[in-house]
Design a protein around this motif. Structure first.
Motif, short mmCIF file in Angstrom:
data_model
loop_
_atom_site.label_atom_id
_atom_site.label_comp_id
_atom_site.label_asym_id
_atom_site.label_seq_id
_atom_site.Cartn_x
_atom_site.Cartn_y
_atom_site.Cartn_z
N TYR A 1 -48.57 -15.64 -13.81
CA TYR A 1 -47.83 -15.72 -12.29
C TYR A 1 -47.86 -14.07 -12.17
N LEU B 1 -51.62 -8.84 -4.27
CA LEU B 1 -50.19 -8.81 -3.38
C LEU B 1 -49.37 -7.51 -2.97
N LEU C 1 -32.29 -4.59 -7.84
CA LEU C 1 -30.75 -4.90 -7.40
C LEU C 1 -31.30 -6.20 -8.21
N GLY C 2 -32.22 -6.36 -8.34
CA GLY C 2 -32.90 -8.34 -9.46
C GLY C 2 -32.73 -9.44 -8.30
N VAL C 3 -32.82 -8.32 -7.11
CA VAL C 3 -33.36 -10.03 -6.28
C VAL C 3 -34.31 -10.38 -6.24
N VAL C 4 -35.09 -9.52 -6.45
CA VAL C 4 -36.27 -10.81 -6.93
C VAL C 4 -37.58 -10.05 -8.32
N THR C 5 -38.15 -10.84 -8.67
CA THR C 5 -39.41 -10.10 -9.46
C THR C 5 -39.95 -9.42 -9.00
N THR D 1 -43.28 -9.54 -8.82
CA THR D 1 -44.04 -10.23 -8.05
C THR D 1 -44.12 -10.68 -6.48
N GLU D 2 -42.38 -11.10 -6.68
CA GLU D 2 -42.03 -11.72 -5.26
C GLU D 2 -41.89 -9.83 -4.70
N ALA E 1 -44.64 -9.31 -2.68
CA ALA E 1 -44.68 -9.96 -1.46
C ALA E 1 -44.04 -9.30 -0.51
N PHE E 2 -42.95 -9.02 -0.31
CA PHE E 2 -41.75 -8.12 0.49
C PHE E 2 -42.43 -7.21 0.81
N VAL F 1 -46.06 -7.09 1.22
CA VAL F 1 -47.11 -7.38 2.36
C VAL F 1 -46.16 -7.54 3.80
N ALA F 2 -44.76 -8.15 3.48
CA ALA F 2 -44.39 -8.68 4.68
C ALA F 2 -43.58 -7.38 5.31
#
Ligand code: NA
Ligand code: NA
Lengths: 312, 167, 423
Positions: C51, C58, C229-233, C235-236, C239-240, C242-243
């Motif tokens: 993962y 990304l 902030l620990g919101v995402v990994t 990898t995520e 992806a953000f 990219v968005a």
């Protein structure tokens, strides 16, 4: 002399790592009693558990010690994860070291070509959370629990009234500290070793799932050895399992003491409360497991009667 | 590629917003990624994009270099075939391994469509097949590249002949 | 024989990944039980089915999108406003544009090709020698993977299980800026003489340029911030990113249209595959090495000769500089880090510190001939010849080496910021 490669994913240090200790025991016994060499590959150096069981099936790695991956290659082993099945570790040991353990080993041998040399343990799993003490399933209502990405765990937490959230292990500390989830479930040793008690206030020793370690050897390799060597391996496997269990029990005891000293609120449910947990979680999980196992769901009954026999 | 992005993105978003994420949200993008690498590997070969050691080759004059690259193409055909074969052995011996995060999705898809083959989505085989496919595509890409280079080599030598004759 | 196949393969220009795979196939086919041909596919598969690795395509995608959105021009304009008035203005702009670009892209090669296209002709127009412009572009693009986000960091964290991506991301910030400051210093002392005049701009235009320039600057803040902030990994976070890039390109600047997307996606797929297939091949080879305990043996051997942190780190720097001459950075990291990391830990080197040293080291390797990808790309734009370019790069290379020595022997430059933030 022949070489046996023994791989697992836990740390090598035998004083605090169950699989590390088991591997060390296995190595010493085999090297003392045969002219074989045992090389240890701890800490996932040859791959994760899924990888290891597959390498053992190919014969690339001769002996592996795994827990969760076993039910992916021998689904019947999944029955050991039925929640609230064993009232204590001793019951589990007697079931696994008795006829049931032998039959399961035989079944998995036929299915995978892997012979179970011995059973260790990863220990009972318990819930922790950051909101309130949990004494009965009713206290779990509305709380979000991180679970492994395994349907059985999801079903169990749902059945108890909590909200299961599959999150990867590596993300767990972040998820707990940012409040993405309220709680999690793991063996005490894991909770202590990974400092999860710093992020959680309450622990309930509900002992929902008993984690089993399997010491597996490639059957073709095993059959290529002399009868005398086979006997030594069998004995070494059983002893390694005992060793793993002992170290696991010790880390649990030490961990429990330490998390209490660190100020964690630890609750042990009464037998009546345990009954409530069992009645809520077991039926839905068993039903799901029956569907998942299909023809092999006889193993649920077999385990149930083995446990009844031991408890009498 | 777009799918990988969408799944990872939506999964993170849903966990952040609703505190809930899909059990297969961590698995599917990984397998899509493996397929992506395999496709990309073949396309990259056709576009000559792979990383190679340039020390010796860069100093060779154009013509022998082209001959050398034709040898490389043929080696890659062999490697592609071997990769495909190795992938096939891999898939047949280890394909039945179950993926726990996918069991529920596969079951519900099966229930929805009635196609019992969908149950295998919860095993590794369909994803491991990527290597079989990738090896085959690489071999084909290398054959195409070889033909292209051969065509250029022959084209250079046959420059004096009128091109129209061919059609 | 296995090495012979590898060496011949590499020598005749067989791609690195396939050379390794070929050698592995030969070994597995001839070695007999317990080795088998299928292990190659098995280990390649498990090498890329992680993962965490998804962050690579990304981040590449995010970089491509930002590039397509016309952000490059705005970054350059922004940097001009900031440092354009300093002596040697455009050269400084080149360096600091790379710093900003670094926050968008995880790859130095992408930086060289995007900024080189603009800077090499423009700097020449302003009076800089063309070869110097190309050399500076290549040298400053090294900052790209040091400042987050960074593809080498993700790969390093994958190899070294104790390393954390967020800590490494943050640890790269100070060394990245140090590098930019030192390059700027060099320009001020030695290259100011080239430029005819400094760049000035009307006040009003300045303001809009600055506002436009904030948009790319928000990206790294966004990526690092969300991880912190620990919101995402990671990898995520990718992806953000990219968005965000899609939003900037399609809604704000409107330079990307729907029909451009398939092209961008497929280009990203190929670019990622080129990296990932090397990862697959090298992880298969690494498995075989571990299986035969080669890393353990090398560790023991090395520890008998090297027994202090400093001699070890110095040896590592020399080793990576030599390896960097011949091998592409990520491949070198995949091959060497599994062997060197255990030695580093047994000598008490901090995993984050070690990671940044290794990455910095290998990124410098991108501007050293004969195997210097950034140099190739810069030359493909400037067309001044690798020989001339290499001579021009040499002093810049020495400046970067100096910075490497500083971050190596003053560990607080690397570990200070992450520690301050609680990592
Ligand atoms: Na970067
Ligand atoms: Na630059």
């Amino acid at each position: 002399a022949q070489t046996i490669r023994f791989a697992h994913v836990d740390p090598a240090d035998w004083t605090s790592s169950k699989k590390g200790a088991a591997a060390e025991m296995f190595k010493d016994v085999v090297e003392a009693r045969t002219d074989m060499d045992v090389k240890l590959y701890p800490a996932g150096s040859l791959g994760d558990e899924d990888e290891l069981v597959q390498q053992a099936m190919d014969g690339t790695t001769q002996v592996v010690m795994v827990s969760g991956a076993m039910s992916k290659i021998c689904p019947a082993a999944g029955v050991l994860s039925i929640p609230y099945m064993f009232d204590s570790a001793v019951t589990a040991w007697r079931v696994l070291d008795g006829q049931f353990g032998d039959q399961l080993a035989q079944h998995c041998l036929e299915q995978t070509g892997l012979r179970t040399l011995g059973y260790g343990e990863t220990g009972f799993r318990n819930f922790t959370n950051d909101v309130r003490p949990i004494e009965t399933p009713a206290d779990m209502k509305g709380l979000k629990f991180r679970v492994q990405d395994i349907p059985l765990y999801v079903k169990m937490v749902e059945a108890l009234g909590g909200e299961p959230t599959p999150i990867a292990w590596s993300e767990l500390p972040t998820a707990l500290s940012t409040g993405v989830v309220d709680g999690q479930e793991n063996p005490v040793g894991t909770i202590y070793n990974n400092n999860l008690y710093e992020l959680q206030d309450y622990m309930t020793l509900d002992q929902h799932i008993y984690g089993t370690d399997f010491i597996l050897i490639n059957e073709r390799f095993y059959q290529s050895l002399s009868k005398a060597d086979q006997r030594v391996l069998k004995k070494a496997g059983v002893m390694a399992g005992y060793m793993g269990r002992s170290i696991q029990q010790m880390t649990t005891a030490k961990g429990l003491k330490a998390v209490k000293e660190a100020g964690m609120n630890v609750y042990k449910p009464t037998p009546e409360e345990m009954d409530k947990f069992r009645k809520a979680a077991q039926p839905p999980v068993v039903e799901w497991l029956k569907k998942d196992l299909g023809d092999e769901s006889v193993w649920i009954k077999k385990l149930q009667s083995a446990v009844d026999e031991v408890e009498q | 590629m777009a799918l990988i992005f969408l799944i990872v993105f939506c999964n993170a978003l849903s966990r952040y917003l609703f505190g809930d994420s899909l059990a297969w949200g961590g698995q599917i993008p990984v397998f899509l990624g493996v397929y992506g690498v395999m496709f990309g590997m073949a396309v990259a070969y056709i576009q000559d994009r792979h990383v190679r050691l340039g020390i010796i080759v860069d100093f060779i004059p154009e013509k022998p270099k082209r001959m050398l690259f034709m040898v490389v193409d043929l080696s890659v055909v062999v490697i592609g075939v071997l990769m495909s074969w190795s992938g096939y052995l891999f898939m047949t011996s280890r394909g039945s391994m179950r993926i726990s995060g996918m069991i529920d999705l596969a079951n519900s898809l099966q229930a929805l469509t009635g196609v019992s083959a969908l149950k295998s989505l919860a095993t590794m085989a369909p994803y491991q097949f990527a290597i079989v496919l990738g090896g085959a595509m690489l071999a084909i890409a290398a054959i195409l590249k070889f033909i292209e280079r051969l065509g250029k080599a022959l084209g250079n030598e046959g420059n004096s002949a009128p091109a129209r004759e061919v059609s | 024989m296995i090495y012979l196949i590898l060496v011949v393969g590499l020598a005749i220009g067989l791609p690195i990944a396939f050379s390794i795979v070929a050698a592995l196939f030969y070994f597995m086919a001839t070695a007999g039980f317990p080795y088998s041909i299928q292990s190659v596919a098995t280990q390649m598969f498990s090498g890329i089915s992680a993962y965490a690795l998804l962050a690579i395509p990304l981040f590449i995608l995010a970089g491509e999108l930002m590039n397509e959105s016309g952000i490059t021009v705005r970054i350059i304009a922004f940097s001009k406003v900031l440092v354009g008035r300093v002596r040697g203005g455009l050269a400084h702009v080149n360096i600091w544009a790379s710093v900003i670009f670094a926050g968008l892209s995880g790859s130095a090669v992408a930086d060289t090709s995007a900024l080189g296209r603009v800077f090499i002709p423009e700097m020449e127009k302003e009076g800089y020698p063309r070869d110097f412009a190309a050399a500076l572009t290549a040298a400053s693009s090294v900052i790209g993977p040091i400042i987050p986000p960074s593809i080498p960091v993700i790969i390093y964290a994958l190899i070294v299980s104790g390393a954390s991506v967020p800590a490494l991301f943050i640890a790269g910030i100070v060394p990245g800026f140090l590098l930019a400051v030192f390059l700027s210093g060099y320009v001020m002392i030695f290259a100011g003489k080239y430029e005819k005049k400094s760049v000035a701009m009307p006040k009003k235009e300045k303001l809009t340029t600055l506002i436009d320039g904030i948009i790319p600057l928000l990206m790294p803040v966004f990526v690092v911030g969300s991880i912190l902030l620990g919101v995402v990994t990671p990898t995520e976070a990718a992806a953000f990113a990219v968005a965000y890039a899609l939003f900037v390109g399609m809604v704000i600047f409107r330079n990307i249209r729907w029909r451009d997307l398939p092209n961008i996606f497929s280009r990203t797929m190929v670019d990622s595959a080129v990296i990932m297939i090397i990862i697959a091949a090298v992880s298969a080879a690494n498995w075989l090495l571990t299986y035969n305990r080669i890393p353990n043996m090398l560790t023991d051997l090395a520890l008998t000769y090297i027994n202090t942190q400093w001699t070890f780190l110095l040896a590592v720097i020399v080793l990576f500089l030599i390896v960097g001459l011949f091998l592409e950075g990520i491949a070198a990291m995949l091959v060497l880090v599994p062997i060197l990391y255990p030695i580093a830990t047994s000598l008490g080197v901090d995993p984050t510190h070690f990671g940044i040293i290794v990455i910095f080291n290998l990124m410098i390797g991108l501007i050293t001939p004969p195997m210097g990808l950034c140099l190739f790309v810069a030359d493909s734009i400037a067309k001044v010849g690798l020989g001339r370019l290499s001579m021009r790069v040499l002093p810049l290379f020495l400046v970067e080496l100096l910075v490497l020595l500083i971050i190596t022997f003053v560990p607080v430059t690397v570990t200070g910021l992450p520690r301050l933030l609680g990592y």
